[in-house]
Design a protein around this motif. Sequence first.
Motif, PDB file in Angstrom:
ATOM      1  N   ALA A  12       2.323  -0.219 -38.692  1.00 18.37           N
ATOM      2  CA  ALA A  12       1.989   1.110 -38.185  1.00 18.37           C
ATOM      3  C   ALA A  12       0.469   1.358 -38.190  1.00 18.37           C
ATOM      4  CB  ALA A  12       2.705   2.164 -39.042  1.00 18.37           C
ATOM      5  N   PRO A  13      -0.272   0.749 -37.257  1.00 14.43           N
ATOM      6  CA  PRO A  13       0.243  -0.094 -36.179  1.00 14.43           C
ATOM      7  C   PRO A  13       0.128  -1.582 -36.514  1.00 14.43           C
ATOM      8  CG  PRO A  13      -2.030   0.420 -35.731  1.00 14.43           C
ATOM      9  CD  PRO A  13      -1.697   1.106 -37.044  1.00 14.43           C
ATOM     10  N   THR A  42       3.308   7.275 -39.306  1.00 13.02           N
ATOM     11  CA  THR A  42       2.833   7.261 -37.922  1.00 13.02           C
ATOM     12  C   THR A  42       3.859   7.958 -37.045  1.00 13.02           C
ATOM     13  OG1 THR A  42       2.225   5.853 -36.038  1.00 13.02           O
ATOM     14  CG2 THR A  42       3.879   4.991 -37.560  1.00 13.02           C
ATOM     15  N   ARG A  49       7.134   0.132 -31.993  1.00  6.96           N
ATOM     16  CA  ARG A  49       6.469  -0.827 -32.870  1.00  6.96           C
ATOM     17  C   ARG A  49       7.188  -2.175 -32.851  1.00  6.96           C
ATOM     18  NH1 ARG A  49       7.226   1.207 -37.885  1.00  6.96           N
ATOM     19  NH2 ARG A  49       8.219   3.159 -37.264  1.00  6.96           N
ATOM     20  N   TRP A  52       6.255  -4.168 -29.689  1.00  6.18           N
ATOM     21  CA  TRP A  52       4.994  -4.913 -29.720  1.00  6.18           C
ATOM     22  C   TRP A  52       5.227  -6.356 -30.141  1.00  6.18           C
ATOM     23  CZ3 TRP A  52       2.434  -0.692 -33.235  1.00  6.18           C
ATOM     24  CH2 TRP A  52       2.105   0.434 -32.453  1.00  6.18           C
ATOM     25  N   VAL A 148      -1.057  -3.089 -28.150  1.00  2.00           N
ATOM     26  CA  VAL A 148      -0.881  -2.043 -29.159  1.00  2.00           C
ATOM     27  C   VAL A 148      -1.826  -0.880 -28.895  1.00  2.00           C
ATOM     28  CG1 VAL A 148      -1.091  -1.501 -31.625  1.00  2.00           C
ATOM     29  CG2 VAL A 148      -0.070  -3.681 -30.899  1.00  2.00           C
TER      30      VAL A 148
END
Length: 335
Positions: A12-13, A42, A49, A52, A148
């Motif tokens: 995160a991230p 987040t 997430r 990604w 991201v």
Amino acid sequence: MKKLGLTLGKFAPLHKGHQYMIETALAEVDELIVVIYETDVTPIPLHIRAGWIRKLYPDVRVIEAWDGPDGYSDDREHEIREETYILGLLNGEQVTHFYSSEFYGGHMSRALGAVDRRVDEPRSRVPISATMIRSDPFRYREYVSDLVYRDLIVKVVFVGAMSTGKSTLTEALARRYGTTFASEYGRDYWTEHQVDRRIGLAAFDEIADGHLEREEQALLEANRYLFVDTNAITTRMYALDYHGRSPERLTRIALENAQRYDLFFLCEDDIPYDDTWDRSGDQKRQVFQRQIVADLLERRIPYIPLRGSLEERMRRVDEVLAGFVPYRNYFGARV
């Protein structure tokens, strides 16, 4: 014996420290599992997430832990909850290597009966943390992949008929917020390619693609916000006005545009009409404005109207941005 690696976290991230650990694991094991926890640290949803990692590392088996243990602690009670949860997820599958860069690697590897594989624990190889990036993504831009970073930026688009102040407002806001903006690609294209103030139907697909490319370039250099002048939905309205129909690609991009931006602002036609050579008159502006509003309503796109002087409009945008949290339901508030 098959080497099965496991790592876990909030991502995160996701940053290049995480990526270094994942890539190290992929080079050492036959298969890698990444468990991603739901978290309140987040606003970015878990499935984004997870996406990604799936896009960057398609060979990784990603598990979304929507009901995983909350918090982050070396308290033994918390450790037991986490160990029990992970063992339940594995359902008897034997992990041989547990990858981490923090203290929890010890208790998790013991519980799994796996090698405790710490990767860059002192953060000397990649000196970054997710906490640092959350505090200022732009400052730590080099540690975040393009994939991201684009999801860390609030994308704000301004729509409205010709001569409603979109370009002036977009550039002024970019200066105020110290960030980038994407100008209207269609206007530049039209100026260069028009013949007797007309362009062909196929040109509208080129405009849609060119505008997206301009947005993407500005997005990757943006600081917190990207301000966009016009989008494919409005380009489609021009195609309908010129040719009575919209080319297939432009129509599809316009459909996708409803989800592309975090905030839609409608610049109202309450300011004096700037009657330049490339425009069709104030009456046309009024008609086009009504058509744009009708199209937004048909698409169920919530929008915020902007009226008055440039400063009045900027103040309204300031108010909205001050209260806006990405991936949250802002429009419960009065607009």
